[in-house]
Design an enzyme around this catalytic site. Structure first.
Site, short mmCIF file in Angstrom:
data_model
loop_
_atom_site.label_atom_id
_atom_site.label_comp_id
_atom_site.label_asym_id
_atom_site.label_seq_id
_atom_site.Cartn_x
_atom_site.Cartn_y
_atom_site.Cartn_z
N CYS A 135 13.85 -6.08 6.66
CA CYS A 135 12.62 -6.87 6.54
C CYS A 135 11.82 -6.30 5.38
CB CYS A 135 11.81 -6.82 7.83
SG CYS A 135 10.28 -7.80 7.75
N HIS A 170 21.15 -14.66 3.91
CA HIS A 170 20.28 -15.74 3.42
C HIS A 170 21.11 -16.82 2.77
CE1 HIS A 170 16.18 -14.00 3.84
NE2 HIS A 170 16.87 -12.87 3.84
N GLU A 218 12.86 -18.44 8.82
CA GLU A 218 13.42 -17.13 9.13
C GLU A 218 14.11 -17.16 10.49
OE1 GLU A 218 12.03 -12.46 8.88
OE2 GLU A 218 10.62 -14.06 8.37
N CYS A 276 8.53 -13.96 3.34
CA CYS A 276 9.77 -13.29 3.74
C CYS A 276 10.24 -12.47 2.55
CB CYS A 276 10.83 -14.29 4.17
SG CYS A 276 12.40 -13.53 4.64
N GLY A 304 13.91 -12.78 1.82
CA GLY A 304 14.15 -14.12 1.29
C GLY A 304 13.78 -14.21 -0.17
#
Length: 269
Positions: A74, A151, A200, A209, A212
């Site tokens: 994260c 992703h 997400e 994100c 991301g």
């Protein structure tokens, strides 16, 4: 047992941070994480972050999504943890070891090297991850990148016109992605600017994100659409993503501590 916590966020992507590096906590499972994350009956967050001792780095960071599932990375939480720690550090995650360092307005995070092989995403079967021959409801030929978690990235004319709240969960849970996937829709504004929205996995639509932003920027760089350093604008604000010649991704952006508090463990266990 009364447990102290910090409530933090990176561009509106918010976290409960529990520091178990010196004080041991009871075992954290999906139920506890989900109960703490609940915005009506718990403290409320997108992710629960638990800091623990590490044998291979300065400390370990565990990450639980809003639905209670544990994930490998994260980016926004990594910046928040850098701010909380207050110094440069190596951080063990289940997605790999990263390096964090506080800055004047937030933190920089060395997110490590991106992975592009289909079985590293992972995908259900082999294909070219730079232009995947698949599509969903007008979104097609995405790219896929693993930056500690998986992703899929779609380039679109205008991010706001994509019904991501509807199509996001469909793509997230498609059998093509055996570990589910984070869904990114991005618009290339210029050679140095990308606009991005993210669905997400385990969270839903999010204001920001970090992984991301990293995955999307690297995919755009891989396709030759942008320079090797770009600003990625999410609904919550901007991140700067650079992909170095050493193949490592550097993410820089703000992080904020909102407040501190405590709770009775038995209320959520």
């Amino acid at each position: 047992m009364r447990v102290e916590f910090s409530k933090m966020h990176g561009l509106g992507n918010d976290f409960i941070v529990l520091d178990a590096r010196k004080v041991s906590l009871p075992a954290i499972d999906t139920g506890v994480a989900r109960a703490l994350a609940d915005r009506r009956t718990g403290i409320g967050c997108d992710q629960l972050i638990v800091l623990e001792p590490s044998e291979t780095a300065d400390f370990r960071m565990r990450i639980f999504n809003h639905d209670g599932g544990e994930v490998g990375a994260c980016g926004n939480a990594s910046r928040a943890v850098a701010l909380l720690h207050g110094a440069a550090a190596s951080v063990e995650t289940s997605g790999g070891t990263i390096r964090v360092e506080p800055t004047e307005n937030g933190a920089s995070v060395d997110m490590g090297e991106p992975r592009f092989d289909w079985n590293a995403i992972p995908l259900e079967y082999a294909m070219d991850t730079s232009a995947m021959p698949v599509g969903w409801d007008g979104l097609d030929q995405p790219g896929a990148v693993n930056v500690g978690n998986p992703h899929v990235i779609f380039f679109v004319g205008e991010t706001d016109t994509v019904p991501l709240d509807r199509i996001g969960p469909e793509i997230e849970t498609d059998p093509l992605f055996p570990e589910r996937v984070n869904v990114n829709v991005a618009t290339i504004e210029s050679r140095t600017h990308i606009r991005l929205r993210v669905w997400e996995r385990g969270v839903g639509l999010t204001r920001a994100c970090g992984t991301g932003a990293c995955a999307t920027a690297v995919h755009a760089m891989r396709r030759g659409l942008v320079e090797r350093e770009v600003t990625v604008t999410l609904p919550g604000g901007d991140l700067v993503i650079a992909w170095g010649e050493d193949n490592r991704i550097l993410m820089t952006g703000p992080a904020t501590e909102s407040y501190r508090g405590s709770f009775e463990w038995s209320d959520f266990a």
